[in-house]
Design a protein around this motif. Structure first.
Motif, PDB file in Angstrom:
ATOM      1  N   VAL A 114      19.370 -60.832 -75.694  1.00 34.84           N
ATOM      2  CA  VAL A 114      19.844 -59.832 -76.651  1.00 34.84           C
ATOM      3  C   VAL A 114      19.228 -58.469 -76.319  1.00 34.84           C
ATOM      4  O   VAL A 114      19.926 -57.448 -76.295  1.00 34.84           O
ATOM      5  CB  VAL A 114      19.523 -60.254 -78.103  1.00 34.84           C
ATOM      6  N   VAL A 115      17.927 -58.437 -76.039  1.00 36.28           N
ATOM      7  CA  VAL A 115      17.273 -57.175 -75.726  1.00 36.28           C
ATOM      8  C   VAL A 115      17.804 -56.601 -74.409  1.00 36.28           C
ATOM      9  O   VAL A 115      17.888 -55.381 -74.244  1.00 36.28           O
ATOM     10  CB  VAL A 115      15.742 -57.363 -75.683  1.00 36.28           C
ATOM     11  N   CYS A 116      18.199 -57.475 -73.479  1.00 33.52           N
ATOM     12  CA  CYS A 116      18.780 -57.005 -72.216  1.00 33.52           C
ATOM     13  C   CYS A 116      20.278 -56.733 -72.338  1.00 33.52           C
ATOM     14  O   CYS A 116      20.969 -56.561 -71.326  1.00 33.52           O
ATOM     15  CB  CYS A 116      18.515 -58.001 -71.104  1.00 33.52           C
ATOM     16  N   ASN A 117      20.771 -56.712 -73.586  1.00 34.95           N
ATOM     17  CA  ASN A 117      22.158 -56.334 -73.856  1.00 34.95           C
ATOM     18  C   ASN A 117      23.162 -57.268 -73.179  1.00 34.95           C
ATOM     19  O   ASN A 117      24.129 -56.840 -72.555  1.00 34.95           O
ATOM     20  CB  ASN A 117      22.393 -54.879 -73.414  1.00 34.95           C
ATOM     21  N   GLU A 118      22.902 -58.567 -73.302  1.00 36.69           N
ATOM     22  CA  GLU A 118      23.848 -59.562 -72.797  1.00 36.69           C
ATOM     23  C   GLU A 118      24.075 -60.618 -73.874  1.00 36.69           C
ATOM     24  O   GLU A 118      23.202 -60.877 -74.699  1.00 36.69           O
ATOM     25  CB  GLU A 118      23.262 -60.251 -71.566  1.00 36.69           C
ATOM     26  N   ILE A 119      25.253 -61.237 -73.847  1.00 35.70           N
ATOM     27  CA  ILE A 119      25.460 -62.413 -74.679  1.00 35.70           C
ATOM     28  C   ILE A 119      24.496 -63.481 -74.174  1.00 35.70           C
ATOM     29  O   ILE A 119      24.430 -63.720 -72.964  1.00 35.70           O
ATOM     30  CB  ILE A 119      26.909 -62.914 -74.593  1.00 35.70           C
ATOM     31  N   PRO A 120      23.722 -64.110 -75.066  1.00 32.31           N
ATOM     32  CA  PRO A 120      22.720 -65.071 -74.584  1.00 32.31           C
ATOM     33  C   PRO A 120      23.349 -66.135 -73.688  1.00 32.31           C
ATOM     34  O   PRO A 120      24.378 -66.726 -74.020  1.00 32.31           O
ATOM     35  CB  PRO A 120      22.180 -65.674 -75.886  1.00 32.31           C
ATOM     36  N   ASN A 121      22.694 -66.334 -72.562  1.00 38.56           N
ATOM     37  CA  ASN A 121      23.131 -67.311 -71.588  1.00 38.56           C
ATOM     38  C   ASN A 121      23.308 -68.694 -72.212  1.00 38.56           C
ATOM     39  O   ASN A 121      24.272 -69.408 -71.921  1.00 38.56           O
ATOM     40  CB  ASN A 121      22.060 -67.383 -70.492  1.00 38.56           C
ATOM     41  N   ALA A 122      22.396 -69.065 -73.087  1.00 37.44           N
ATOM     42  CA  ALA A 122      22.431 -70.392 -73.710  1.00 37.44           C
ATOM     43  C   ALA A 122      23.684 -70.583 -74.566  1.00 37.44           C
ATOM     44  O   ALA A 122      24.007 -71.704 -74.942  1.00 37.44           O
ATOM     45  CB  ALA A 122      21.189 -70.591 -74.583  1.00 37.44           C
ATOM     46  N   PHE A 123      24.395 -69.481 -74.885  1.00 42.80           N
ATOM     47  CA  PHE A 123      25.549 -69.577 -75.775  1.00 42.80           C
ATOM     48  C   PHE A 123      26.872 -69.501 -75.026  1.00 42.80           C
ATOM     49  O   PHE A 123      27.935 -69.532 -75.631  1.00 42.80           O
ATOM     50  CB  PHE A 123      25.532 -68.443 -76.818  1.00 42.80           C
ATOM     51  N   ARG A 124      26.812 -69.331 -73.703  1.00 43.59           N
ATOM     52  CA  ARG A 124      28.093 -69.128 -73.029  1.00 43.59           C
ATOM     53  C   ARG A 124      28.171 -69.728 -71.639  1.00 43.59           C
ATOM     54  O   ARG A 124      29.202 -69.596 -70.984  1.00 43.59           O
ATOM     55  CB  ARG A 124      28.406 -67.635 -72.930  1.00 43.59           C
ATOM     56  N   ASP A 125      27.088 -70.338 -71.131  1.00 44.96           N
ATOM     57  CA  ASP A 125      27.175 -70.832 -69.756  1.00 44.96           C
ATOM     58  C   ASP A 125      27.725 -72.264 -69.693  1.00 44.96           C
ATOM     59  O   ASP A 125      27.845 -72.833 -68.604  1.00 44.96           O
ATOM     60  CB  ASP A 125      25.840 -70.703 -69.017  1.00 44.96           C
ATOM     61  N   HIS A 126      28.036 -72.851 -70.864  1.00 47.31           N
ATOM     62  CA  HIS A 126      28.632 -74.189 -70.905  1.00 47.31           C
ATOM     63  C   HIS A 126      27.768 -75.255 -70.255  1.00 47.31           C
ATOM     64  O   HIS A 126      28.253 -76.343 -69.992  1.00 47.31           O
ATOM     65  CB  HIS A 126      30.042 -74.193 -70.297  1.00 47.31           C
ATOM     66  N   ARG A 127      26.481 -74.962 -70.016  1.00 41.91           N
ATOM     67  CA  ARG A 127      25.561 -75.980 -69.517  1.00 41.91           C
ATOM     68  C   ARG A 127      24.809 -76.587 -70.695  1.00 41.91           C
ATOM     69  O   ARG A 127      24.423 -75.844 -71.608  1.00 41.91           O
ATOM     70  CB  ARG A 127      24.512 -75.353 -68.573  1.00 41.91           C
ATOM     71  N   PRO A 128      24.568 -77.885 -70.676  1.00 34.00           N
ATOM     72  CA  PRO A 128      23.819 -78.474 -71.789  1.00 34.00           C
ATOM     73  C   PRO A 128      22.362 -78.031 -71.743  1.00 34.00           C
ATOM     74  O   PRO A 128      21.653 -78.316 -70.781  1.00 34.00           O
ATOM     75  CB  PRO A 128      23.923 -79.997 -71.530  1.00 34.00           C
ATOM     76  N   TYR A 129      21.928 -77.282 -72.741  1.00 35.85           N
ATOM     77  CA  TYR A 129      20.534 -76.846 -72.816  1.00 35.85           C
ATOM     78  C   TYR A 129      20.077 -77.039 -74.273  1.00 35.85           C
ATOM     79  O   TYR A 129      19.345 -77.983 -74.558  1.00 35.85           O
ATOM     80  CB  TYR A 129      20.413 -75.397 -72.359  1.00 35.85           C
ATOM     81  N   ALA A 130      20.590 -76.188 -75.174  1.00 30.26           N
ATOM     82  CA  ALA A 130      20.245 -76.347 -76.583  1.00 30.26           C
ATOM     83  C   ALA A 130      20.665 -77.733 -77.072  1.00 30.26           C
ATOM     84  O   ALA A 130      19.984 -78.351 -77.889  1.00 30.26           O
ATOM     85  CB  ALA A 130      20.918 -75.262 -77.409  1.00 30.26           C
ATOM     86  N   VAL A 131      21.794 -78.210 -76.557  1.00 28.53           N
ATOM     87  CA  VAL A 131      22.342 -79.479 -77.017  1.00 28.53           C
ATOM     88  C   VAL A 131      21.420 -80.637 -76.604  1.00 28.53           C
ATOM     89  O   VAL A 131      21.264 -81.618 -77.359  1.00 28.53           O
ATOM     90  CB  VAL A 131      23.788 -79.600 -76.483  1.00 28.53           C
ATOM     91  N   VAL A 132      20.773 -80.508 -75.462  1.00 30.97           N
ATOM     92  CA  VAL A 132      19.803 -81.526 -75.035  1.00 30.97           C
ATOM     93  C   VAL A 132      18.584 -81.502 -75.957  1.00 30.97           C
ATOM     94  O   VAL A 132      18.070 -82.556 -76.370  1.00 30.97           O
ATOM     95  CB  VAL A 132      19.375 -81.283 -73.562  1.00 30.97           C
ATOM     96  N   ALA A 133      18.146 -80.292 -76.318  1.00 34.40           N
ATOM     97  CA  ALA A 133      17.016 -80.173 -77.246  1.00 34.40           C
ATOM     98  C   ALA A 133      17.388 -80.751 -78.611  1.00 34.40           C
ATOM     99  O   ALA A 133      16.561 -81.376 -79.281  1.00 34.40           O
ATOM    100  CB  ALA A 133      16.596 -78.710 -77.382  1.00 34.40           C
ATOM    101  N   PHE A 134      18.639 -80.549 -79.027  1.00 39.00           N
ATOM    102  CA  PHE A 134      19.114 -81.046 -80.321  1.00 39.00           C
ATOM    103  C   PHE A 134      19.082 -82.573 -80.335  1.00 39.00           C
ATOM    104  O   PHE A 134      18.520 -83.190 -81.247  1.00 39.00           O
ATOM    105  CB  PHE A 134      20.537 -80.520 -80.557  1.00 39.00           C
ATOM    106  N   ILE A 135      19.651 -83.180 -79.312  1.00 39.89           N
ATOM    107  CA  ILE A 135      19.653 -84.652 -79.242  1.00 39.89           C
ATOM    108  C   ILE A 135      18.230 -85.176 -79.091  1.00 39.89           C
ATOM    109  O   ILE A 135      17.831 -86.149 -79.743  1.00 39.89           O
ATOM    110  CB  ILE A 135      20.564 -85.107 -78.078  1.00 39.89           C
TER     111      ILE A 135
END
Lengths: 213, 213, 213
Positions: free
Chosen positions: B147-168
């Motif tokens: 966000v500070v680097c003025n980009e849509i967060p990578n974790a929200f748009r790269d379609h790679r499982p990251y947050a979802v792995v942490a969730f499970i």
């Protein structure tokens, strides 16, 4: 050192605080005008620029009530300033305003950095944390202003010494406090040093080292 | 299960924590180098990437002092790392560094997700909230960095499982805790599971389902 | 005025709260679909849009536990809604959904602005602070949604009266509270007034004054 006249130091502090808060708010209004925000956006960005740094510091240090909750007259002042700016500000005023706020902004950087460092030291935090809280107080209003306006924060990419001056000034404050020069003198010396170095850095066009990527 | 040797688990935990914190900070420095931030921006983004997730969790759970206030040596380490990166990092190192941090980053995702879930459960929060706090701890440092680097967060748009792995993985931790396997074993199993799935997902190029808009 | 039937007002409040929370979450999902976020991004943005305003207000007023921690069923609802939206939503539904959420969104703006003002007044804050907390509650969910999606917040640049309606409605609530009309009537009147003015402003295409820069 001899303690200063308390009413005098308080008066001086108040003058700097008011001038710097209005200068920070104006930096938000300039940004809002450039990005063609509407009246609501202009008020919010002015508010973030003026109070964002201190509010973030208070959130991190868990201090309530916030400065602007205790001094609600500052909120009124920023609201009135925002309305006035929307009525008065013209394209030809932008560069002029930007120059006019450089000095109160530099004094504000000094005051807010010293005040933030002092608050964190008083809460028993280690010196590095205290200095960083001073930097947050002085710098993160502008950071929040730029993030909301969808820009990389100016403080993080213009290669001008700003946060770095607050960082060094914070260590100066920590040193003066250790030397027991008295809180008033420590404050005055830190504010003068930060503002002087910041203005000198602008005048001489000093720049931070660059990535060689 | 048999309780683990406490000094061993603490030692292992510390090693992962240090490696992961430095990997998170390096992910910030890579981003800062790509976006041509100045030295101040590089330090701030490294700091946000390394400590942002845990700090946001602590703000939401109202826990003080923050991790980096209690362990000020981590702040020094990130500052030194940032200065070193600015001196040493060259364009040809970027891709290499990005690959080198994948493993400590995956271990860190596991550790921070398990630690965040554990802290929220210990405060009596419902399981879903605890799991989300684990996700916040592991993922939101990178979100703030982007966000500070003025980009849509990578974790929200790269379609790679990251947050979802942490969730499970968080639900796995909740389950292990209910089965009373002991906090140490629950931690170890969750960290290994999250890191293994994350690295497997990268190796096999698994992707999240797409909008069909 | 005569006090209202308590179960009736509670039921009405709950209906508005549920409808508005889902409408706010849907506004996040629409934005996520437009920006091609992945499933994780869609859930986070829906969550920010639905709960961000109230959470920021509670952080500023130092109130815990948060609304969504006390009512974890809302979190489940937003998760389910996000999954459903990813399965069901097609390009031709976007404009339709956007129109369908206008009314629950306007009612939610009224409810959240009145509830935020009421909470801050109850904590003894001055009226201006209370009104601003109402605005934060109603508006900052959308602001966080847009910041994460790397856009200047819509509420700050579309020149439509939204935050400004919540601001005026907040003062109405303060006035009604001073007149001792009873909290239930004050709530009902404020919600109806804010929603009516918001919908009227949309229908008549009222716009905020523009910068003449």
């Amino acid at each position: 050192m001899r303690p200063m006249d308390p009413s005098r130091i308080e008066g001086l502090r108040l003058v700097i605080e008011v001038a710097a808060t209005l200068a920070f708010a104006l930096s938000g209004l300039l940004e809002a005008a450039r990005r063609k925000l509407d009246a609501v956006g202009a008020c919010v960005v002015a508010f973030l620029a003026a109070f964002g740094g201190g509010t973030l510091r208070d959130l991190l240090l868990d201090q309530r009530p916030f400065f602007w909750v205790r001094h609600v007259e500052y909120v009124w002042a920023v609201l009135v300033l925002s309305v006035l700016a929307m009525i008065v500000l013209r394209a030809r005023h932008l560069a002029l305003t930007e120059r006019a706020i450089l000095i109160p902004d530099a004094l504000g950087l000094g005051l807010f950095a010293a005040a933030g460092t002092d608050m964190a030291l008083g809460l028993g935090h280690p010196p590095l944390i205290a200095v960083l809280m001073g930097v947050v107080t002085g710098v993160f209003g502008g950071v929040l202003r730029d993030v909301v306006c969808n820009e990389i924060p100016n403080a993080f990419r213009d290669h001008r010494p700003y946060a770095v001056v607050a960082f060094i000034g914070g260590w100066l404050y920590v040193g003066l406090e250790r030397l027991a020069v008295g809180a008033d003198w420590a404050l005055v010396i830190t504010v003068v040093a930060i503002a002087a170095v910041r203005l000198l850095a602008l005048a001489r066009q000093w720049t931070l080292p660059r990535w060689r990527v």
